[in-house]
Design an enzyme around this catalytic site. Structure first.
Site, PDB file in Angstrom:
ATOM      1  CB  VAL A  57      64.066   0.540  39.457  1.00 21.01           C
ATOM      2  CG1 VAL A  57      63.235  -1.362  39.094  1.00 21.01           C
ATOM      3  CG2 VAL A  57      64.586  -0.319  39.270  1.00 21.01           C
ATOM      4  CD  GLU A  58      59.788   2.809  42.279  1.00 17.24           C
ATOM      5  OE1 GLU A  58      58.819   3.458  42.600  1.00 17.24           O
ATOM      6  OE2 GLU A  58      60.404   3.069  43.233  1.00 17.24           O
ATOM      7  CG  MET A  59      56.414   4.934  37.662  1.00 18.71           C
ATOM      8  SD  MET A  59      55.230   6.185  38.062  1.00 18.71           S
ATOM      9  CE  MET A  59      53.290   5.637  38.873  1.00 18.71           C
TER      10      MET A  59
ATOM     11  CB  VAL B 280      58.820   0.348  32.631  1.00 21.17           C
ATOM     12  CG1 VAL B 280      57.813   1.051  33.012  1.00 21.17           C
ATOM     13  CG2 VAL B 280      59.864   1.090  33.260  1.00 21.17           C
TER      14      VAL B 280
END
Length: 454
Positions: free
Chosen positions: A260-262, A218
């Site tokens: 850091v991802e979703m 994101v």
């Protein structure tokens, strides 16, 4: 008088040699043929004193505390356990349990080549040298153990006991759960801002990854490790480079909450969005009567990912009996792959994914890289308190590896040729010729299978 002294001296020396040979024969006897294969293997590992170097915190001999020689002993023990930790093997044999495929392959390589124990060890510890009978016993045991516990029965008889196996074309799944899992895998509602799905970093059109050094989460945030392929991931013994997830369901639970991802705060946030979709919620409840929960979401994704197999690669067809499936270069590359110990760790159905291995057995990879260490560089060490696990990574499977550049956890190798060259340098301690590198790459290209229909 002088001749008499010489004769006496020669006689003493010859007598001493005879005595030493008799002692050697007494202490270097193969186990009884009446023992089971497992009992023979255990006896040989014990008589060979393999645990002197190949376990964590070995019981070192008294001279390990002496100057000079002590440094040699400690170095050998340090390097020995980095290559293979035999404690789990010995424990499995003691309990009558199967030995893992990677350990079997490593032991087979060592006993075939006669590389263990080191000469400087058995010259001091006479009874530890492996004689020809013991070598035959160990190699026979490896083959029987591999056939009993690690063969899926798909290979032609000629290749039935190879260190690798053909990939099955299907495994049992629940079709209703698979359908839900497919939707969830492609659903951006699993991310905080509804922009990222599982497929964003593990695209089926890009070898099951995204072909980026580090994936974007994101707000364009970059992860710290190269995304592994989702294809055939079911066959990994653990998930992620550092093995922090035991299976695909536990793996599926990680990215949605990774900042850091979703970047979701909790699964409650995801569940609320999915429940607001009345049609999806109704469909979900038909399959999972207790409704939309974190456990059910992850279970459905796992069930879908189990279907992401890539069978019938040229190499699979070769192993199952089609001698025309591989080119001469690819066959030569496979022989090099085995000769140079690649098949010891890149073992089993997906040619890897079965063990944690130390990065830099022969040369210091991270020193040569010339950049600061990151948290991800510690591999399994991120999850364990012992420094023993630092720089150990789950060995990646090599299926479809020609499609998944760049390579290594830190994405430092741009091409297959680069990756082969680096592995030979840091793991094996060899430099291949250009032709050998080309043949090895050709073999790796033969591992590209049929992509899922969707």
């Amino acid at each position: 008088m002088r001749k008499k002294v010489i004769k006496i001296g020669v006689g003493v020396i010859l007598g001493l040699i005879v005595v030493l040979l008799l002692i050697y024969r007494l202490v270097n006897v193969a186990p009884s043929a009446e023992l089971s294969a497992n009992e023979q293997a255990l006896a040989i590992l014990r008589s060979g004193d393999c645990a002197a170097c190949h376990v964590q915190n070995p019981d070192l001999p008294f001279y390990a505390s002496l100057p000079v020689i002590g440094d040699v002993v400690k170095k050998d023990a340090y390097e020995g356990v980095r290559k293979i930790d035999l404690a789990p093997v010995i424990t499995a044999l003691e309990k009558g349990q199967p030995v893992d495929i990677v350990s079997l392959n490593k032991l087979e390589q060592s006993f075939t080549n006669g590389t263990m124990p080191l000469a400087k060890y058995y010259l001091v510890h006479w009874g530890t040298q492996i004689n020809s009978t013991e070598r035959e016993m160990m190699l026979k045991w490896v083959k029987e153990e591999r056939a009993s516990h690690h063969s899926n029965g798909l290979a032609a008889e000629e290749f039935a006991n190879e260190p690798v196996q053909p990939l099955p074309s299907v495994i049992d799944t629940d079709p209703a759960k698979v359908a839900l899992g497919r939707m969830l895998y492609n659903d951006t509602r699993l991310s905080k801002d509804n922009t990222i799905s599982c497929a964003s970093c593990h695209a089926l059109t890009k070898g099951g990854c995204d072909n980026k050094s580090f994936s974007e989460g994101v707000n364009g945030q970059l992860g710290g490790v190269n995304a592994p392929t989702v294809f055939n991931a079911y066959f990994n013994f653990v998930q992620f480079w550092d093995g922090r997830a035991a299976d695909l369901a536990e793996q599926a639970a990680g990215p949605p909450l990774n900042p850091v991802e979703m970047a979701c705060e909790s699964f409650d946030e995801i569940i609320a969005k999915l429940q607001a979709d009345k049609r999806f919620a109704a469909q979900f409840t038909k399959v999972y009567p207790d409704g939309i929960t974190e456990q059910n979401i992850c279970n459905a994704i796992q069930e879908y990912e189990k279907t992401l197999l890539t069978p019938n690669a040229p190499f699979d067809r070769y192993l199952t009996g089609d001698k025309e499936a591989l080119t001469a270069d690819q066959i030569a590359g496979y022989e090099l792959f085995k000769k140079h110990e690649c098949a010891t760790c890149h073992a089993g159905t997906i040619l890897g994914g079965q063990s944690y291995e130390y990065m830099g057995l022969k040369e210091d990879y991270f020193a040569a890289r010339g950049t600061e260490l990151t948290e991800e560089d510690y591999g399994r060490g991120k999850q364990e308190e012992s420094a023993y696990y630092d720089h150990r990574f789950k060995t990646p499977g090599l299926r479809n590896v020609a499609l998944t550049a760049p390579y290594f956890h830190d994405a430092t190798q741009a091409t297959l040729a680069d990756a082969v060259t680096a592995m030979m340098t840091y793991q094996v301690g060899l430099t291949l010729t250009e032709e050998e590198t080309r043949q090895m790459v050709a073999f790796l290209e033969s591992l590209t299978g049929e992509m899922p229909a969707e």
